[in-house]
Design a protein around this motif. Structure first.
Motif, PDB file in Angstrom:
ATOM      1  N   GLY A 223      95.073  27.657  35.629  1.00 33.34           N
ATOM      2  CA  GLY A 223      94.923  27.256  37.026  1.00 33.34           C
ATOM      3  C   GLY A 223      93.776  27.931  37.740  1.00 33.34           C
ATOM      4  O   GLY A 223      93.417  27.522  38.857  1.00 33.34           O
ATOM      5  N   SER A 224      93.181  28.946  37.132  1.00 37.81           N
ATOM      6  CA  SER A 224      92.084  29.682  37.773  1.00 37.81           C
ATOM      7  C   SER A 224      90.720  29.381  37.165  1.00 37.81           C
ATOM      8  O   SER A 224      89.702  29.900  37.634  1.00 37.81           O
ATOM      9  CB  SER A 224      92.354  31.195  37.680  1.00 37.81           C
ATOM     10  N   VAL A 225      90.675  28.563  36.135  1.00 36.69           N
ATOM     11  CA  VAL A 225      89.412  28.237  35.473  1.00 36.69           C
ATOM     12  C   VAL A 225      88.601  27.266  36.341  1.00 36.69           C
ATOM     13  O   VAL A 225      89.155  26.326  36.931  1.00 36.69           O
ATOM     14  CB  VAL A 225      89.671  27.610  34.085  1.00 36.69           C
ATOM     15  N   ASP A 226      87.301  27.485  36.393  1.00 38.48           N
ATOM     16  CA  ASP A 226      86.397  26.538  37.055  1.00 38.48           C
ATOM     17  C   ASP A 226      86.096  25.431  36.043  1.00 38.48           C
ATOM     18  O   ASP A 226      85.106  25.476  35.316  1.00 38.48           O
ATOM     19  CB  ASP A 226      85.110  27.257  37.482  1.00 38.48           C
ATOM     20  N   TRP A 227      86.973  24.435  36.010  1.00 34.51           N
ATOM     21  CA  TRP A 227      86.883  23.425  34.963  1.00 34.51           C
ATOM     22  C   TRP A 227      85.647  22.540  35.098  1.00 34.51           C
ATOM     23  O   TRP A 227      85.107  22.069  34.089  1.00 34.51           O
ATOM     24  CB  TRP A 227      88.147  22.574  34.938  1.00 34.51           C
TER      25      TRP A 227
END
Length: 432
Positions: A223-227
């Motif tokens: 949920g914290s990844v800069d996808w």
């Protein structure tokens, strides 16, 4: 003339026959009228008695024949509920592996779409996957995926043919290895608090050469990844070509919302725990609702459900009885009214209204929902953990040992079939 010719072809009379029957007049002469009448009555009575016995025997034989014809000879398995009920009566209900008898609450999709693959495709896939599975580097994957889910992940990844695969939760790397067997050239992104290479110090593990690891010191939660940045770096512009696999024991409602926000469409959740079980809130739990076919529960102690659950608890380790299902105020949703998260490190009480709204939200995002069925019935796999009464019909039904053996499944140890927890594939999109 004809009579004389026929007479000439007969065998000569037997001397004893001539002696016995020749003086017929003498026999009659020596028999009184009374004796004659007695003899006739005795003969008639004897003939009638013989006829009655003969008729009785014929009726008995006919009854036995009709019984054998109308009822096939079967070998009764302790897991065959229909055979057990037919032969022993209904007193054994709740003990056998009658799949789905306590309900299988599938989430409802927006348009009622279904997956493209069929049972025939699954059987064909099993035949191909068994020899692959036998080459796995981690033979004893305790606390990780067993055969059922390994096959499911391999089959779906191979069918969908994504351009990029993301896994959240790698453990020792078994799921990474499975994804690699399905798609030998496709890039993988793996997120895991502990790098799989750390397990190599204690035993078998798998580290993939064509995988980007966000693990160990470099770990970042899904949920914290800069996808957007990660996708650009990997040259991915079409997010429908990405498959995301979750085996991280996190609240699946949370993960679904995060995937929607990132724009991913194809998700697989490994541990889709049933109501009353597991360490996180699952899609199966969310969609277990009164208005869903197979959903909703009764906490009444004398209900049929409570009685059946109590019996099944004696046979299946993961079966849930009434006291495990229901909280003090009869909260049956989630796990006794709680929404678990993060390996059960977080445990939040929720109302039924909130649980109901969660279901409505999930339905608004679902295009496809499909739970992987068990590979085979328990009389074949000898699994004793999950309760078949809360599972879909298996790919290979109980009793089909020939097929089970032909596919190579009989070569596998029984322990690999004990990890089934309703793995689920979903296709999602933002509600319009």
């Amino acid at each position: 003339m004809q009579e004389s010719v026929l007479s000439s072809r007969r065998s000569p009379p037997d001397p004893e026959e001539v002696e016995e029957n020749g003086d017929e007049s003498k026999t009659r002469k020596n028999t009184t009228p009374f004796a004659t009448r007695v003899s006739k009555h005795a003969s008639a009575a004897l003939s009638g008695q013989c006829a009655a016995v003969l008729i009785f025997l014929l009726i008995l034989l006919a009854t036995a024949a009709s019984f054998l014809i109308s009822r096939p000879v079967v070998c009764v398995s302790p897991y065959d509920s229909l055979a057990r009920t037919a032969l022993f009566g209904a007193t054994l209900d709740g003990l056998a592996s009658d799949f789905g008898s306590l309900g299988v609450p599938w989430c409802r999709s927006k348009q009622g779409k279904v997956v493209e693959w069929t049972r025939k495709d699954l059987l064909k896939g099993l035949e191909e996957f068994v020899p692959i599975y036998e080459t796995r580097p981690i033979k004893n994957n305790m606390y990780g995926m067993g055969f059922d889910h390994s096959f499911g992940l391999w089959f779906m990844a191979r069918w969908l043919k994504p351009d990029l695969m993301i896994e959240s939760g790698a453990f020792k790397g078994h799921s990474t290895w499975v994804l690699r067997q399905a798609m030998p050239e496709t890039r993988i992104i793996s997120l895991s608090p502990r790098h799989p290479e750390k397990y190599l110090k204690k035993g078998p593990a798998y580290v993939d050469g064509n995988c980007t690891y966000f693990a160990g010191k470099d770990f970042v939660d899904f949920g914290s990844v800069d996808w957007a940045s990660v996708m650009k770096k990997h040259g991915i512009s079409d997010l429908s070509r990405v498959l995301v696999f979750f085996d991280d024991h996190q609240n699946e409602l949370k993960r679904l919302k995060q995937a929607l926000k990132a724009g991913f469409l194809h998700l697989i959740f490994e541990d889709n725990y049933d109501t009353g079980t597991g360490d996180h809130y699952s899609l199966r739990q969310i969609c277990d609702q009164d208005y869903i076919r197979g959903g909703g529960h009764s906490c009444f102690r004398d209900s049929d459900e409570a009685r059946i659950r109590m019996k099944r608890k004696k046979f299946w380790e993961k079966a849930v009885d009434r006291d495990e299902l229901c909280g003090g105020d009869e909260e049956w949703w989630g796990v006794r009214g709680y929404m678990r998260d993060d390996f059960n490190h977080s445990n939040k009480a929720i109302s039924y209204d909130e649980h109901f709204q969660n279901s409505r939200f999930v339905e608004s995002a679902l295009d496809v929902y499909w739970e992987l069925p068990p590979v085979a019935g328990p009389s074949l796999t000898h699994q004793t953990r999950y309760d078949p009464a809360r599972a879909s019909d298996p790919i290979i039904e109980d009793g089909r040992f020939g097929l089970f053996q032909r596919l190579g499944l009989a070569r596998l140890g029984t322990s690999v079939f004990n990890g089934y927890t309703q793995m689920v594939y979903v296709q999602i999109s933002a509600s319009s």
